[in-house]
Design an enzyme around this catalytic site. Structure first.
Site, PDB file in Angstrom:
ATOM      1  N   ARG A   1       0.782  -1.318  -0.150  1.00 32.44           N
ATOM      2  CA  ARG A   1       0.136  -0.074  -0.026  1.00 32.44           C
ATOM      3  C   ARG A   1       0.910   1.171   0.033  1.00 32.44           C
ATOM      4  O   ARG A   1       2.020   1.158   0.488  1.00 32.44           O
ATOM      5  CB  ARG A   1      -0.833   0.012   1.158  1.00 32.44           C
TER       6      ARG A   1
ATOM      7  N   HIS B   1      -1.492   0.796  -9.446  1.00 28.59           N
ATOM      8  CA  HIS B   1      -2.135  -0.153  -8.569  1.00 28.59           C
ATOM      9  C   HIS B   1      -2.982  -1.173  -9.348  1.00 28.59           C
ATOM     10  O   HIS B   1      -4.188  -1.374  -9.207  1.00 28.59           O
ATOM     11  CB  HIS B   1      -3.178   0.800  -7.747  1.00 28.59           C
TER      12      HIS B   1
ATOM     13  N   GLU C   1      -3.538   7.811  -3.662  1.00 24.97           N
ATOM     14  CA  GLU C   1      -4.002   7.703  -5.062  1.00 24.97           C
ATOM     15  C   GLU C   1      -5.324   8.306  -5.592  1.00 24.97           C
ATOM     16  O   GLU C   1      -6.019   8.442  -4.802  1.00 24.97           O
ATOM     17  CB  GLU C   1      -3.856   6.092  -5.238  1.00 24.97           C
TER      18      GLU C   1
END
Length: 498
Positions: free
Chosen positions: A417, A464, A446
């Protein structure tokens, strides 16, 4: 040796040129604009030629050197050398096998992963700012297995979860009635989907439940005031889960089924307190994320995306690309040796990479070297891979101290993450050259990515997409649906967390 004339065909490699110059009387062909005069002066004294595939050493060229004894080519291939004529004249020929085998094999794997997983396309997507406008397209799985979907749940989840046996004609009517009744009940259950995450999942949820798309609700307070009692399930993902505020607004909520492995967007403690079940999608995405981690290592260390830009821009016509860094044999340190971390370790071992790890506690069953702190791990590895769950304890687990311990020859790979890394510290370390490079699939905020990274060639930036293949996203969707149907059919959950 210094009195032996060696003809160096072209500027191939500074180290090779330096070493030849230290040992022999090195004649650099490219520095003589009038080659006719050069051959007239030196052809009789040259005893060795150092060449490469782009320059042909044919019969006509070799005949210029009557005292030639050896042709040593800076390559494995020797198709540019007239071997038969050399054999006839007693001229020795050598090449450079074996020492480049690993690099070429590494690059082949890197190209497979970069192509199937669209790594360079993803990098361009992030650098162009397109991620802010929507997610990147799904790519193709690298390692494919027929049972990629959960063994507990496949194409016909409802019949599986109801454990319906094969029936003869006399029992078929009652079974069909039971299935129809159950399906009708399912269709009345309100399921809140927090954001668009998979068209396949959305379609399957809509087919089975009363699907409510949260992103289509303009007045959320009014909507929840009128409909909250009908919503019994929430489907979230790594970016939009179920926090305390959402849970409190849904008094009939029974289950949160997350389209992800990580659950940092779900208030697990509050769900536990309220008796709300929570599920995720482990295992089915392990291979894809581990593959991408290896892909990031290869594309970052070997500069594959930078090479791609170099060729597309036409720069290759002006000269060869710079040398990169070998991957095979690099020391890989992994933060978090869970399912994904272990899968990354297994893959890296195939490249003869020594593996070490850090986790909350040492794993007695593991054969890898354990370090009790991330700083110690970083100081003993070339590549630091972040593969742990995001918790308060692991937030900014990669900080300035860890980055400095990794050092100017070290690389960071993050498929965990974004908040695992202190992003401003990482950016400054990359800009200042305090680490060699980074392969990043996740970021702190993000889809916002620090713009300072866009101009750097020592980073690979992905939007991602760790689990972003068609095959795996469909398998994840099946698990989400399977968990919901198991819960509402009063069957055991497939992947329970709470």
């Amino acid at each position: 040796m210094k009195n032996i004339d060696v003809l160096f065909i072209a500027p191939l490699h500074p180290y090779l040129e330096e070493q030849l110059n230290n040992r022999f009387n090195l004649l650099r062909l490219w520095t003589y604009p009038q080659q006719h005069d050069f051959f007239k002066q030196f052809s009789g004294s040259i005893r060795a030629i150092v060449g490469y595939p782009n320059f042909v050493n044919d019969r006509e060229f070799i005949q210029k050197f009557p005292n030639l004894e050896i042709v040593s080519t800076f390559s494995v291939g020797v198709n540019h050398v007239d071997l038969e004529y050399c054999k006839e004249k007693g001229i020795r020929v050598t090449n450079t096998p074996d020492v480049l085998t690993e690099d070429v094999a590494d690059l082949a794997i890197g190209l497979m992963l970069a192509t199937l997983r669209k790594i360079c396309d993803s990098d361009r997507f992030v650098r162009s700012g397109s991620w802010k406008e929507g997610d990147f397209i799904l790519s193709t799985k690298y390692i494919y297995k027929e049972d990629v979907r959960s063994s507990a749940y496949q194409a016909t989840p409802l019949s599986l979860l109801l454990h319906l046996p094969s029936v003869d004609q006399s029992h078929q009517s009652s079974t069909e009635t039971h299935t129809h009744t159950t399906t009708t009940i399912m269709e009345a259950i309100g399921v809140l989907m927090t954001c668009p995450m998979s068209s396949y999942l959305e379609q399957q949820l809509s087919n089975r439940f009363n699907l409510i798309r949260m992103w289509n609700i303009s007045q959320k307070n009014d909507f929840f005031n009128q409909n909250s009692n009908s919503i019994r399930a929430v489907v979230g993902n790594a970016s939009a889960g179920a926090d305390k505020e959402l849970i409190d607004s849904l008094p009939a909520l029974e289950i949160v089924s997350s389209f992800s492995v990580g659950l940092d967007k779900v208030d697990l403690e509050y769900c536990k307190e309220k008796g709300i079940r929570v599920t995720n999608t482990p295992d089915v995405l392990t291979e894809d994320v581990a593959d991408l981690a290896i892909g990031l290592m290869l594309t970052t260390l070997r500069g594959i995306c930078e090479c791609d830009r170099y060729v597309r821009s036409g720069l290759w016509k002006k000269g060869d690309f710079k040398l990169t860094t070998k991957f095979s044999g690099k020391k890989v340190g992994i933060i978090g040796l869970g399912r994904i971390g272990a899968a990354i370790a297994k893959r890296a071992e195939a490249f003869n990479c020594p593996i070490s790890y850090y986790s909350r506690s040492e794993k007695p069953e593991s054969k890898y070297k354990y370090f009790p702190s991330v700083v110690e791990l970083a100081s003993h590895c070339d590549i630091l891979v972040v593969a742990c769950a995001l918790t308060e304890e692991t937030r900014h687990i990669v900080n300035r101290e860890v980055i400095n311990a990794l050092g100017p020859k070290g690389f960071v790979i993050n498929i965990g993450r974004g908040p695992h890394i202190d992003e401003p510290e990482l950016v400054s370390a990359l800009v200042e050259g305090r680490i060699a490079g980074a392969g990043l699939d996740v970021f702190e905020n993000e889809p916002k990515v620090p713009e300072e990274l866009f101009g750097l060639d020592n980073v690979v930036l992905l939007p991602h997409v760790g689990s972003g293949t068609v095959e795996t996203r469909n398998a994840m969707a099946d698990l989400v649906i399977g968990n919901l149907e198991a819960h509402f059919s009063k069957k055991p959950l497939l992947t329970p967390v709470v």
